[in-house]
Design a protein around this motif. Sequence first.
Motif, short mmCIF file in Angstrom:
data_model
loop_
_atom_site.label_atom_id
_atom_site.label_comp_id
_atom_site.label_asym_id
_atom_site.label_seq_id
_atom_site.Cartn_x
_atom_site.Cartn_y
_atom_site.Cartn_z
N TYR A 33 0.81 -1.21 0.00
CA TYR A 33 0.00 0.00 0.00
C TYR A 33 0.84 1.27 0.00
O TYR A 33 0.31 2.37 0.12
CB TYR A 33 -0.93 0.00 1.23
N TYR A 67 2.61 2.61 2.23
CA TYR A 67 2.58 3.38 3.47
C TYR A 67 3.96 3.34 4.14
O TYR A 67 4.74 2.40 3.94
CB TYR A 67 1.55 2.81 4.44
N PRO A 80 -5.24 2.68 0.78
CA PRO A 80 -4.06 3.42 0.35
C PRO A 80 -4.35 4.92 0.29
O PRO A 80 -5.50 5.34 0.12
CB PRO A 80 -3.77 2.85 -1.04
N GLN A 81 -3.32 5.72 0.39
CA GLN A 81 -3.51 7.17 0.50
C GLN A 81 -4.09 7.79 -0.75
O GLN A 81 -4.56 8.93 -0.71
CB GLN A 81 -2.19 7.84 0.87
N TRP A 82 -4.08 7.08 -1.89
CA TRP A 82 -4.62 7.64 -3.12
C TRP A 82 -6.06 7.17 -3.38
O TRP A 82 -6.61 7.39 -4.43
CB TRP A 82 -3.74 7.27 -4.31
N HIS A 135 -12.16 6.41 1.20
CA HIS A 135 -12.70 5.45 2.16
C HIS A 135 -14.14 5.05 1.81
O HIS A 135 -14.58 3.96 2.17
CB HIS A 135 -12.70 6.05 3.57
N GLU A 157 -12.19 12.21 -1.13
CA GLU A 157 -11.15 12.83 -0.31
C GLU A 157 -9.91 13.15 -1.13
O GLU A 157 -8.93 13.69 -0.61
CB GLU A 157 -10.75 11.87 0.82
N GLN A 158 -9.93 12.82 -2.41
CA GLN A 158 -8.74 12.98 -3.25
C GLN A 158 -8.61 14.41 -3.76
O GLN A 158 -9.60 15.08 -4.06
CB GLN A 158 -8.83 12.03 -4.45
N THR A 187 4.25 14.56 -4.21
CA THR A 187 3.86 13.79 -3.02
C THR A 187 4.49 12.40 -3.13
O THR A 187 3.99 11.56 -3.89
CB THR A 187 2.33 13.66 -2.91
N TRP A 247 2.74 8.84 -3.88
CA TRP A 247 1.39 9.08 -4.41
C TRP A 247 1.24 8.39 -5.77
O TRP A 247 2.09 8.48 -6.63
CB TRP A 247 1.16 10.58 -4.56
#
Length: 313
Positions: free
Chosen positions: A150, A152, A198-200, A203, A237-238, A247, A250
Motif C-alpha cells: 500500500y 505506506y 491506500p492514501q490515493w 474510504h 477525499e482525493q 507527493t 502518491w
Amino acid sequence: MKNKILSILLGLLVCTNLFAQEETAGVKEKDKPVRFAWESGMLIDQQTSQISTAKTLEMVIQHKFGSIDNGSSDLWGIYAPAGNIRLGLNYVVANNVQIGWGISRRNMYNDFNAKWTILEQTRKNKVPVFVTVYANAAIDGMDRDDLELYNYDMPYARSRFNLKSRMSYFAELIIGRKVTNALSVQGAVSFSHANFVPQWQDHDRVGLHFNGRLKVSPQGAIIFNFDAPLQIDDLSEQNPGWTSENTPGWDGPYHPEPNLSFGYEVSTSTHAFQIYMGNSQAMLLQDMMINNYNGIDFDNFAIGFTITRLWSF
C-alpha cells in the motif's frame, strides 16, 4: 311426522350449502408471492431477493481463477497462481431473514452478513416488485508485513493497523422484478466504506448495480452482473492536483473500475452452479467497489464459478 322432519332437515342442508357457496365466493383469493424469480440467493458475486424457507442452511463456494491474458500457457488462468476463493454459510433464521458468514482467500477477509427481503413480488401484481436489503461487515486478515503493497510508511502503518483499521462495510438496497417466467432483473444502490485504504483512494464509495437472469431451458439460464462504482467529487477525499512528483508514494488519484460478469447457470431444487467470466478478482462487494483495478478489457477477464447447496432442518 317423519316426512315433515326430513323435509325440514333437507331444507336446512340446502340453505347451509347455498350460504357456504356465497361465503366462499365473497372471499378473495390470496395474492401469493411469485415463484422462482431466482434459483439461488447469489447471482455470481451479487445478492438476490431469494431467501429459502426458515431453518434452511445454505453453503456457498465461490472461486475465481487468474486472468486469461496468458492464454494456453496457464490454461487461460485456470493454473495461474493468482486467484480467489470464498467459502460461506448462510442460515435462514425466520421468514425472509437470513444471516451468514464467509472467509475469502484474498486478504483473508472474514465477513458477517445479513439479508432481509422486505417485500415480495406477488402473482397478481398487488406488489409489483421485490425489495431486499443486504449488509455485511468484514475483517481484513492481511498480514502486517504485506502493508508495503500500500506504499505506506511501514512503522506508522503497522502501529495503526489494528482491528478497527481492518474493518470494512457494505450495504445495499435491491429492487427487482420477475418480468416473465423466463426473465428476472434487479437494480441496486450501494454504499461501501473501508477504514484502511491506500492514501490515493477514498474510504467511501457509492455504487450502482444491475443484474439479470434469462432462462433458456427448464434448468439453465444466462446470467449477468454489472457493478459500477460512482465518482462523486463531493464525497471524494482525493485532491486531483496531487501527483507523485510533489507527493512521494502518491499513485493517484485513483477511481475503481466497473465490473462486468456474464455466464451460465444450471440449477436443481437444492443446487445452483454458475460458471462465468468477469474482470474483478474480488469476492466481497465492498472490496470490488473500492479496490477493483481491472478495467473491462478482454485480457483482464477471468473464469469463475459459484456453487450453492441447500439443507433443510
